[in-house]
Design a protein around this motif. Sequence first.
Motif, PDB file in Angstrom:
ATOM      1  N   SER A  26     -24.714  15.693  -0.257  1.00  0.00           N
ATOM      2  CA  SER A  26     -25.528  14.489  -0.459  1.00  0.00           C
ATOM      3  C   SER A  26     -24.709  13.253  -0.809  1.00  0.00           C
ATOM      4  N   PHE A  27     -23.591  13.429  -1.530  1.00  0.00           N
ATOM      5  CA  PHE A  27     -22.824  12.286  -1.993  1.00  0.00           C
ATOM      6  C   PHE A  27     -21.613  11.938  -1.129  1.00  0.00           C
ATOM      7  N   PHE A  28     -21.188  12.877  -0.265  1.00  0.00           N
ATOM      8  CA  PHE A  28     -20.002  12.609   0.551  1.00  0.00           C
ATOM      9  C   PHE A  28     -20.234  12.810   2.050  1.00  0.00           C
ATOM     10  N   VAL A  29     -20.877  13.906   2.435  1.00  0.00           N
ATOM     11  CA  VAL A  29     -21.034  14.216   3.862  1.00  0.00           C
ATOM     12  C   VAL A  29     -22.049  13.292   4.530  1.00  0.00           C
ATOM     13  N   LEU A  30     -23.264  13.279   4.036  1.00  0.00           N
ATOM     14  CA  LEU A  30     -24.328  12.516   4.700  1.00  0.00           C
ATOM     15  C   LEU A  30     -24.099  11.001   4.665  1.00  0.00           C
ATOM     16  N   PRO A  31     -23.675  10.416   3.534  1.00  0.00           N
ATOM     17  CA  PRO A  31     -23.462   8.955   3.537  1.00  0.00           C
ATOM     18  C   PRO A  31     -22.352   8.510   4.487  1.00  0.00           C
ATOM     19  N   ASN A  32     -21.371   9.396   4.755  1.00  0.00           N
ATOM     20  CA  ASN A  32     -20.224   9.014   5.575  1.00  0.00           C
ATOM     21  C   ASN A  32     -20.214   9.675   6.951  1.00  0.00           C
ATOM     22  N   ASN A  33     -21.305  10.419   7.269  1.00  0.00           N
ATOM     23  CA  ASN A  33     -21.427  11.111   8.560  1.00  0.00           C
ATOM     24  C   ASN A  33     -20.187  11.953   8.876  1.00  0.00           C
ATOM     25  N   ILE A  34     -19.785  12.780   7.904  1.00  0.00           N
ATOM     26  CA  ILE A  34     -18.623  13.639   8.090  1.00  0.00           C
ATOM     27  C   ILE A  34     -19.028  14.886   8.866  1.00  0.00           C
ATOM     28  N   LEU A  35     -18.316  15.152   9.954  1.00  0.00           N
ATOM     29  CA  LEU A  35     -18.609  16.321  10.787  1.00  0.00           C
ATOM     30  C   LEU A  35     -17.952  17.562  10.195  1.00  0.00           C
ATOM     31  N   THR A  36     -18.387  17.919   9.020  1.00  0.00           N
ATOM     32  CA  THR A  36     -17.843  19.093   8.350  1.00  0.00           C
ATOM     33  C   THR A  36     -18.531  20.340   8.883  1.00  0.00           C
ATOM     34  N   GLY A  37     -18.185  21.494   8.303  1.00  0.00           N
ATOM     35  CA  GLY A  37     -18.838  22.715   8.718  1.00  0.00           C
ATOM     36  C   GLY A  37     -20.165  22.891   8.011  1.00  0.00           C
ATOM     37  N   GLY A  38     -20.792  24.012   8.254  1.00  0.00           N
ATOM     38  CA  GLY A  38     -22.052  24.316   7.612  1.00  0.00           C
ATOM     39  C   GLY A  38     -23.226  23.616   8.275  1.00  0.00           C
ATOM     40  N   VAL A  39     -24.402  23.880   7.717  1.00  0.00           N
ATOM     41  CA  VAL A  39     -25.608  23.277   8.290  1.00  0.00           C
ATOM     42  C   VAL A  39     -25.591  21.763   8.148  1.00  0.00           C
ATOM     43  N   SER A  40     -24.876  21.267   7.139  1.00  0.00           N
ATOM     44  CA  SER A  40     -24.803  19.804   6.989  1.00  0.00           C
ATOM     45  C   SER A  40     -24.042  19.189   8.159  1.00  0.00           C
ATOM     46  N   GLY A  41     -22.975  19.863   8.620  1.00  0.00           N
ATOM     47  CA  GLY A  41     -22.240  19.380   9.780  1.00  0.00           C
ATOM     48  C   GLY A  41     -23.076  19.426  11.040  1.00  0.00           C
ATOM     49  N   VAL A 158     -14.939  31.330   7.403  1.00  0.00           N
ATOM     50  CA  VAL A 158     -15.669  30.066   7.256  1.00  0.00           C
ATOM     51  C   VAL A 158     -15.001  28.961   8.071  1.00  0.00           C
ATOM     52  N   MET A 159     -13.656  28.936   8.047  1.00  0.00           N
ATOM     53  CA  MET A 159     -12.933  27.912   8.805  1.00  0.00           C
ATOM     54  C   MET A 159     -13.205  28.046  10.302  1.00  0.00           C
ATOM     55  N   ILE A 160     -13.269  29.279  10.815  1.00  0.00           N
ATOM     56  CA  ILE A 160     -13.529  29.491  12.236  1.00  0.00           C
ATOM     57  C   ILE A 160     -14.920  28.990  12.610  1.00  0.00           C
ATOM     58  N   ILE A 161     -15.918  29.393  11.841  1.00  0.00           N
ATOM     59  CA  ILE A 161     -17.293  28.966  12.122  1.00  0.00           C
ATOM     60  C   ILE A 161     -17.427  27.466  11.979  1.00  0.00           C
ATOM     61  N   ASP A 162     -16.788  26.906  10.951  1.00  0.00           N
ATOM     62  CA  ASP A 162     -16.890  25.470  10.722  1.00  0.00           C
ATOM     63  C   ASP A 162     -16.205  24.678  11.830  1.00  0.00           C
ATOM     64  N   CYS A 163     -15.078  25.183  12.340  1.00  0.00           N
ATOM     65  CA  CYS A 163     -14.403  24.487  13.448  1.00  0.00           C
ATOM     66  C   CYS A 163     -15.293  24.456  14.685  1.00  0.00           C
ATOM     67  N   LEU A 164     -15.994  25.545  14.935  1.00  0.00           N
ATOM     68  CA  LEU A 164     -16.926  25.572  16.060  1.00  0.00           C
ATOM     69  C   LEU A 164     -18.064  24.568  15.835  1.00  0.00           C
ATOM     70  N   THR A 165     -18.485  24.462  14.578  1.00  0.00           N
ATOM     71  CA  THR A 165     -19.545  23.506  14.246  1.00  0.00           C
ATOM     72  C   THR A 165     -19.079  22.074  14.459  1.00  0.00           C
ATOM     73  N   VAL A 166     -17.829  21.807  14.042  1.00  0.00           N
ATOM     74  CA  VAL A 166     -17.277  20.452  14.198  1.00  0.00           C
ATOM     75  C   VAL A 166     -17.225  20.047  15.671  1.00  0.00           C
ATOM     76  N   LEU A 167     -16.941  21.008  16.540  1.00  0.00           N
ATOM     77  CA  LEU A 167     -16.856  20.704  17.978  1.00  0.00           C
ATOM     78  C   LEU A 167     -18.184  20.178  18.529  1.00  0.00           C
ATOM     79  N   LEU A 168     -19.285  20.548  17.879  1.00  0.00           N
ATOM     80  CA  LEU A 168     -20.582  20.033  18.313  1.00  0.00           C
ATOM     81  C   LEU A 168     -20.650  18.513  18.187  1.00  0.00           C
ATOM     82  N   GLY A 169     -19.904  17.994  17.206  1.00  0.00           N
ATOM     83  CA  GLY A 169     -19.949  16.553  16.968  1.00  0.00           C
ATOM     84  C   GLY A 169     -19.083  15.736  17.895  1.00  0.00           C
TER      85      GLY A 169
END
Length: 291
Positions: A26-41, A158-169
């Motif tokens: 809420s304080f870092f990912v969404l305000p800055n549109n960071i393509l991180t892993g997880g459902v937030s990414g 987690v890094m593998i799944i998150d990297c795949l998630t980042v590619l969506l962006g």
Amino acid sequence: MERKQNYLKDLIYILIGNLIVACGVSFFVLPNNILTGGVSGVAVALEPLIHTDPVWMINGLTIGLYLLGALLLGKTFALKSLVSAICYPVFITLTSYISSLLEPGTFIMEEYLAAIYSGLIMGVGVGLVFRVNASTGGMDIPALILHKYAKIPSGDAVMIIDCLTVLLGVYTYGLSAALVGVISVFVSGQAINKTVMLGSQSAKNVLIVSEKWEEIRDYLLNKMERGVTVLNATGAYTKSNRPVLMCVISTKQYPLFEKDVMCFDPKAFIIVQDVHEVRGYGFTFEDEDLQ
């Protein structure tokens, strides 16, 4: 009574971990549109395409993936993760609401800084939850499935799944934004591994082959005060039987160990392995604990 205390401890880890992750989102990912892993990414990556509030998308994915995890990871996991499936959406909604009350731009920063701090904060939160074999929900459930069935360390999974998630962006935000997201993913993976192993006793496992094995054995037992296991081995080339000493020593003891063993036998063959956790006499308890 002890079982109840363990359940309470696990519950505290899960709640604190989920709250930390929610703050990172809420304080870092969404305000800055960071393509991180997880459902937030995933929510950040898909928002320009489907124009859905990222908070609602995060909540929906969290519940859906929880059902998948309950199916594949077992009853115990499902019971522990049920708390996360309920409290994580609540924490995300609450922290997002708090963020909206603050002065606009409070958490807007250089995207590299946002990537680093979001990865660090979320990694610590996920690591706390992983310590009790539970999940914060979302994309770490596929990571735990990968960890269970492919035997990959949890942080690396987690890094593998998150990297795949980042590619969506990449499609919606471009390569530059995706590469910034990789920074967040990497930092998060490292933070998870460190948090999961927090409090464990690191050490070195050494294997020694030497003609002076009896002298080295006595040295390890008497001077270094470490237990030694004598393994029976046969040389493939010489066909001769030769004992191999196996000993676990603390990391800080290794330099002295290497120096002294070389004094006994400069031709000694030593194999050194990193040990991430040691439990037992000399490491997790001392002489007085046995009395």
